[in-house]
Design a protein around this motif. Sequence first.
Motif, PDB file in Angstrom:
ATOM      1  N   LEU A   9      -0.620  11.051   1.267  1.00  0.00           N
ATOM      2  CA  LEU A   9      -0.767   9.624   0.975  1.00  0.00           C
ATOM      3  C   LEU A   9      -0.903   9.379  -0.519  1.00  0.00           C
ATOM      4  O   LEU A   9      -0.292   8.458  -1.064  1.00  0.00           O
ATOM      5  CB  LEU A   9      -1.996   9.050   1.689  1.00  0.00           C
ATOM      6  CG  LEU A   9      -1.812   8.678   3.134  1.00  0.00           C
ATOM      7  CD1 LEU A   9      -3.130   8.155   3.706  1.00  0.00           C
ATOM      8  CD2 LEU A   9      -0.730   7.633   3.310  1.00  0.00           C
ATOM      9  N   ARG A  10      -1.701  10.202  -1.187  1.00  0.00           N
ATOM     10  CA  ARG A  10      -1.879  10.059  -2.635  1.00  0.00           C
ATOM     11  C   ARG A  10      -0.528  10.174  -3.338  1.00  0.00           C
ATOM     12  O   ARG A  10      -0.198   9.382  -4.222  1.00  0.00           O
ATOM     13  CB  ARG A  10      -2.856  11.104  -3.159  1.00  0.00           C
ATOM     14  CG  ARG A  10      -3.110  10.964  -4.640  1.00  0.00           C
ATOM     15  CD  ARG A  10      -4.167  11.979  -5.119  1.00  0.00           C
ATOM     16  NE  ARG A  10      -4.448  11.769  -6.516  1.00  0.00           N
ATOM     17  CZ  ARG A  10      -3.782  12.341  -7.516  1.00  0.00           C
ATOM     18  NH1 ARG A  10      -2.770  13.170  -7.269  1.00  0.00           N
ATOM     19  NH2 ARG A  10      -4.094  12.090  -8.773  1.00  0.00           N
ATOM     20  N   SER A  11       0.279  11.151  -2.938  1.00  0.00           N
ATOM     21  CA  SER A  11       1.607  11.326  -3.535  1.00  0.00           C
ATOM     22  C   SER A  11       2.492  10.110  -3.280  1.00  0.00           C
ATOM     23  O   SER A  11       3.198   9.642  -4.177  1.00  0.00           O
ATOM     24  CB  SER A  11       2.284  12.578  -2.991  1.00  0.00           C
ATOM     25  OG  SER A  11       1.613  13.716  -3.418  1.00  0.00           O
ATOM     26  N   LYS A  12       2.482   9.595  -2.051  1.00  0.00           N
ATOM     27  CA  LYS A  12       3.276   8.418  -1.714  1.00  0.00           C
ATOM     28  C   LYS A  12       2.859   7.229  -2.573  1.00  0.00           C
ATOM     29  O   LYS A  12       3.700   6.502  -3.094  1.00  0.00           O
ATOM     30  CB  LYS A  12       3.105   8.048  -0.231  1.00  0.00           C
ATOM     31  CG  LYS A  12       3.869   8.916   0.741  1.00  0.00           C
ATOM     32  CD  LYS A  12       3.624   8.421   2.158  1.00  0.00           C
ATOM     33  CE  LYS A  12       4.479   9.151   3.153  1.00  0.00           C
ATOM     34  NZ  LYS A  12       5.900   8.850   3.037  1.00  0.00           N
ATOM     35  N   ILE A  13       1.557   7.024  -2.703  1.00  0.00           N
ATOM     36  CA  ILE A  13       1.042   5.889  -3.463  1.00  0.00           C
ATOM     37  C   ILE A  13       1.449   6.001  -4.928  1.00  0.00           C
ATOM     38  O   ILE A  13       1.974   5.049  -5.514  1.00  0.00           O
ATOM     39  CB  ILE A  13      -0.491   5.786  -3.320  1.00  0.00           C
ATOM     40  CG1 ILE A  13      -0.865   5.413  -1.882  1.00  0.00           C
ATOM     41  CG2 ILE A  13      -1.068   4.775  -4.322  1.00  0.00           C
ATOM     42  CD1 ILE A  13      -2.336   5.616  -1.543  1.00  0.00           C
ATOM     43  N   LEU A  14       1.219   7.165  -5.531  1.00  0.00           N
ATOM     44  CA  LEU A  14       1.529   7.333  -6.949  1.00  0.00           C
ATOM     45  C   LEU A  14       3.026   7.282  -7.222  1.00  0.00           C
ATOM     46  O   LEU A  14       3.448   6.833  -8.290  1.00  0.00           O
ATOM     47  CB  LEU A  14       0.916   8.627  -7.478  1.00  0.00           C
ATOM     48  CG  LEU A  14      -0.623   8.637  -7.502  1.00  0.00           C
ATOM     49  CD1 LEU A  14      -1.137   9.998  -7.907  1.00  0.00           C
ATOM     50  CD2 LEU A  14      -1.158   7.547  -8.413  1.00  0.00           C
ATOM     51  N   SER A  15       3.828   7.710  -6.263  1.00  0.00           N
ATOM     52  CA  SER A  15       5.278   7.634  -6.419  1.00  0.00           C
ATOM     53  C   SER A  15       5.761   6.184  -6.316  1.00  0.00           C
ATOM     54  O   SER A  15       6.590   5.735  -7.108  1.00  0.00           O
ATOM     55  CB  SER A  15       5.947   8.496  -5.347  1.00  0.00           C
ATOM     56  OG  SER A  15       7.336   8.369  -5.411  1.00  0.00           O
ATOM     57  N   ALA A  16       5.236   5.443  -5.339  1.00  0.00           N
ATOM     58  CA  ALA A  16       5.671   4.063  -5.124  1.00  0.00           C
ATOM     59  C   ALA A  16       5.075   3.094  -6.138  1.00  0.00           C
ATOM     60  O   ALA A  16       5.700   2.087  -6.472  1.00  0.00           O
ATOM     61  CB  ALA A  16       5.298   3.615  -3.708  1.00  0.00           C
ATOM     62  N   LEU A  17       3.868   3.405  -6.605  1.00  0.00           N
ATOM     63  CA  LEU A  17       3.152   2.515  -7.533  1.00  0.00           C
ATOM     64  C   LEU A  17       2.751   3.307  -8.776  1.00  0.00           C
ATOM     65  O   LEU A  17       1.569   3.553  -9.024  1.00  0.00           O
ATOM     66  CB  LEU A  17       1.905   1.934  -6.856  1.00  0.00           C
ATOM     67  CG  LEU A  17       2.119   1.191  -5.534  1.00  0.00           C
ATOM     68  CD1 LEU A  17       0.795   0.933  -4.840  1.00  0.00           C
ATOM     69  CD2 LEU A  17       2.865  -0.105  -5.771  1.00  0.00           C
ATOM     70  N   PRO A  18       3.736   3.722  -9.578  1.00  0.00           N
ATOM     71  CA  PRO A  18       3.433   4.607 -10.713  1.00  0.00           C
ATOM     72  C   PRO A  18       2.490   3.998 -11.751  1.00  0.00           C
ATOM     73  O   PRO A  18       1.824   4.732 -12.478  1.00  0.00           O
ATOM     74  CB  PRO A  18       4.803   4.916 -11.313  1.00  0.00           C
ATOM     75  CG  PRO A  18       5.703   3.840 -10.827  1.00  0.00           C
ATOM     76  CD  PRO A  18       5.157   3.392  -9.513  1.00  0.00           C
ATOM     77  N   GLU A  19       2.404   2.688 -11.803  1.00  0.00           N
ATOM     78  CA  GLU A  19       1.512   2.023 -12.762  1.00  0.00           C
ATOM     79  C   GLU A  19       0.087   1.885 -12.224  1.00  0.00           C
ATOM     80  O   GLU A  19      -0.804   1.432 -12.948  1.00  0.00           O
ATOM     81  CB  GLU A  19       2.060   0.633 -13.115  1.00  0.00           C
ATOM     82  CG  GLU A  19       3.469   0.645 -13.673  1.00  0.00           C
ATOM     83  CD  GLU A  19       3.574   1.380 -14.995  1.00  0.00           C
ATOM     84  OE1 GLU A  19       2.691   1.198 -15.849  1.00  0.00           O
ATOM     85  OE2 GLU A  19       4.540   2.148 -15.162  1.00  0.00           O
ATOM     86  N   ALA A  20      -0.119   2.244 -10.969  1.00  0.00           N
ATOM     87  CA  ALA A  20      -1.437   2.072 -10.352  1.00  0.00           C
ATOM     88  C   ALA A  20      -2.473   2.999 -10.982  1.00  0.00           C
ATOM     89  O   ALA A  20      -2.169   4.129 -11.364  1.00  0.00           O
ATOM     90  CB  ALA A  20      -1.351   2.338  -8.851  1.00  0.00           C
ATOM     91  N   LYS A  21      -3.674   2.484 -11.090  1.00  0.00           N
ATOM     92  CA  LYS A  21      -4.815   3.258 -11.593  1.00  0.00           C
ATOM     93  C   LYS A  21      -5.661   3.686 -10.408  1.00  0.00           C
ATOM     94  O   LYS A  21      -5.925   2.893  -9.511  1.00  0.00           O
ATOM     95  CB  LYS A  21      -5.667   2.408 -12.542  1.00  0.00           C
ATOM     96  CG  LYS A  21      -4.896   1.808 -13.700  1.00  0.00           C
ATOM     97  CD  LYS A  21      -4.469   2.877 -14.675  1.00  0.00           C
ATOM     98  CE  LYS A  21      -3.765   2.245 -15.862  1.00  0.00           C
ATOM     99  NZ  LYS A  21      -2.524   2.871 -16.201  1.00  0.00           N
TER     100      LYS A  21
END
Length: 105
Positions: A9-21
């Motif tokens: 999930l962490r990988s999916k989130i960071l891939s889809a939302l690269p600007e997310a903190k």
Amino acid sequence: EHLEDMHMLRSKILSALPEAKEGFEYGFPVYYMDGEPLVGYAGRQKGLMFYVMDPNIVAAYHEELATRITGKTCIIIKENSQTSKQTILRCIDNMLTDLMNKHVM
């Protein structure tokens, strides 16, 4: 127990939302854009939970995920007889895309 899926999930989130903190709120990892919490996940007794802080985005997938949605913003990532894990993960990918599109515009 949910460690592998949490990493996924962490990988999916960071891939889809690269600007997310990344942050930690509500007792679990949460991802923000422009100071607004967007998504998070947590291991619970019922299973691994994926939270989308925008209930309108979750509502759009209610028909496909009805048996996996608890409350307005939480999806249980655990397949059952009505919903496969593959369907759950595809919907999560789509939700992340919806969030990214919402925050880019």
